[in-house]
Design an enzyme around this catalytic site. Structure first.
Site, mmCIF file in Angstrom:
data_model
loop_
_atom_site.group_PDB
_atom_site.id
_atom_site.type_symbol
_atom_site.label_atom_id
_atom_site.label_comp_id
_atom_site.label_asym_id
_atom_site.label_seq_id
_atom_site.Cartn_x
_atom_site.Cartn_y
_atom_site.Cartn_z
ATOM 1 C CG ASP A 77 -2.050 1.002 1.106
ATOM 2 O OD1 ASP A 77 -2.376 1.406 -0.022
ATOM 3 O OD2 ASP A 77 -2.616 1.398 2.152
ATOM 4 C CG ASN A 89 -8.025 -2.069 -4.923
ATOM 5 O OD1 ASN A 89 -7.100 -2.853 -4.746
ATOM 6 N ND2 ASN A 89 -8.265 -1.066 -4.065
HETATM 7 C C1 IPE Z 1 -5.374 -2.713 -0.144
HETATM 8 O O1 IPE Z 1 -5.044 -1.373 -0.292
HETATM 9 C C2 IPE Z 1 -5.341 -3.424 -1.445
HETATM 10 C C3 IPE Z 1 -4.021 -3.563 -2.072
HETATM 11 C C4 IPE Z 1 -2.890 -3.155 -1.613
HETATM 12 C C5 IPE Z 1 -4.022 -4.238 -3.332
HETATM 13 P P1 IPE Z 1 -6.172 -0.225 -0.417
HETATM 14 O O2 IPE Z 1 -5.448 1.056 -0.510
HETATM 15 O O3 IPE Z 1 -7.104 -0.552 -1.517
HETATM 16 O O4 IPE Z 1 -6.931 -0.371 0.976
HETATM 17 P P2 IPE Z 1 -7.962 0.620 1.672
HETATM 18 O O5 IPE Z 1 -9.039 0.889 0.677
HETATM 19 O O6 IPE Z 1 -7.218 1.860 2.041
HETATM 20 O O7 IPE Z 1 -8.422 -0.121 2.884
HETATM 21 C C1 IPE Z 2 -1.718 0.229 -3.277
HETATM 22 O O1 IPE Z 2 -1.441 1.582 -3.316
HETATM 23 C C2 IPE Z 2 -1.897 -0.344 -4.648
HETATM 24 C C3 IPE Z 2 -3.244 -0.809 -4.953
HETATM 25 C C4 IPE Z 2 -4.281 -0.749 -4.148
HETATM 26 C C5 IPE Z 2 -3.447 -1.373 -6.247
HETATM 27 P P1 IPE Z 2 -2.622 2.661 -3.291
HETATM 28 O O2 IPE Z 2 -3.017 2.939 -4.700
HETATM 29 O O3 IPE Z 2 -3.733 2.217 -2.414
HETATM 30 O O4 IPE Z 2 -1.886 3.897 -2.663
HETATM 31 P P2 IPE Z 2 -2.496 4.948 -1.650
HETATM 32 O O5 IPE Z 2 -3.002 4.185 -0.458
HETATM 33 O O6 IPE Z 2 -3.582 5.674 -2.356
HETATM 34 O O7 IPE Z 2 -1.339 5.834 -1.316
HETATM 35 MG MG MG Z 3 -4.114 2.479 -0.442
#
Ligand code: IPE
Ligand code: IPE
Ligand code: MG
Length: 264
Positions: free
Chosen positions: A29, A77
């Site tokens: 993340d 997602n």
């Molecule tokens: C969790 O991260 C999913 C992945 C890293 C693939 P998110 O960024 O989607 O999680 P939330 O929505 O903040 O809980």
């Molecule tokens: C995790 O990084 C990757 C995926 C969920 C695919 P994020 O895209 O959630 O990054 P932040 O949390 O917005 O910084």
């Molecule tokens: Mg995230």
């Protein structure tokens, strides 16, 4: 199949964190924030995140980690802007195509867990080609969780169990935790020893809900594109300082450890 890593030089490994956990599961993340801090678009963060994932896979392989599970795309997602979802799909597709040869040459087995039926055919085909090519590899098991959700995994297991019961292949009275495990997408994998979430959030976000029952949790503020080998070693070091008790007392576990050492 021999066990030697052909491309990845073992000597280059950073190993100061101590013995490698058998199974590491990572919520990668922080890509979006990494990009935002640089005034870049979110997709740039995802690209750097993918680059880091490659480095972490290599490091884990060098380290002798048996299984590495990476959360790449959650069942939630899809709620992101369509353009970001499309770019993420493109990155996953591209990574499958460009990385599979190195994985195969290094005897790494690739598997995707998640509701892949919802992906487009081209992506589904790349996934099954990569899984088929690497199916017999056994140096490390790389599990990519894509369109994965713990709720999905458990719901699918419930459905399969109910169908097996209806068909008379399973007696519901004898259902136990082992039965449930046999129906999960992770059925032939050991449970994760170490769960890592980068990016500062302290939640599971519907990752391996059943499987992390006794996993050691590690949360890092480092954003995923910056979470390299050194940060991983710190997580492993932290893990190696924990005492895993599984409900027993600290003295019981210490006593069992001492008895084991005497026997060795
Ligand atoms: C969790 O991260 C999913 C992945 C890293 C693939 P998110 O960024 O989607 O999680 P939330 O929505 O903040 O809980
Ligand atoms: C995790 O990084 C990757 C995926 C969920 C695919 P994020 O895209 O959630 O990054 P932040 O949390 O917005 O910084
Ligand atoms: Mg995230």
């Amino acid at each position: 199949m021999n066990n030697t890593l052909k491309i990845i030089p073992r000597a280059a490994a950073v190993t100061h964190g101590g013995p490698a956990p058998r199974h590491i599961a990572i919520v990668m993340d922080g890509n979006g924030r990494w990009a935002a801090r640089r005034g870049r678009r979110r997709v740039v963060g995802h690209r750097h995140g993918l680059h880091n994932a490659r480095e972490v896979v290599r490091h884990c392989a060098r380290r002798g980690v048996r299984c590495l599970t990476l959360f790449a795309f959650s069942s939630e997602n899809w709620r992101r802007p369509a353009d970001e979802v499309q770019r993420l799909m493109g990155l996953i597709q591209g990574a499958l195509e460009t990385e599979v040869d190195e994985l195969h040459k290094n005897n790494i087995r690739l598997r995707v867990i998640g509701n892949v039926a919802q992906f487009e055919k081209k992506l589904r085909d790349s996934i099954s080609a990569a899984e088929t090519l690497t199916a017999a590899n056994d140096a490390m098991h790389l599990v990519v969780a894509a369109n994965y959700g713990g709720h999905w995994d458990l719901t699918e297991a419930c459905r399969s169990i109910a169908m097996a019961a209806r068909a008379g292949a399973l007696d519901p009275v004898r259902l136990c935790a082992d039965t449930v495990e046999r129906f999960l997408s992770t059925r032939d994998l050991p449970p994760p020893d170490l769960f890592i979430r980068t990016g500062g959030e302290k939640r599971l976000s519907n990752f391996l809900l059943w499987q992390v029952a006794y996993t050691e949790l590690f949360f890092s503020d480092v954003l995923w594109p910056d979470f390299g080998a050194e940060a991983l070693e710190q997580a492993i070091a932290d893990y190696n300082h924990r005492q895993r008790r599984y409900g027993r007392t600290a003295a019981q576990v210490a006593g069992a450890g001492a008895a084991e050492e005497r026997r060795a």
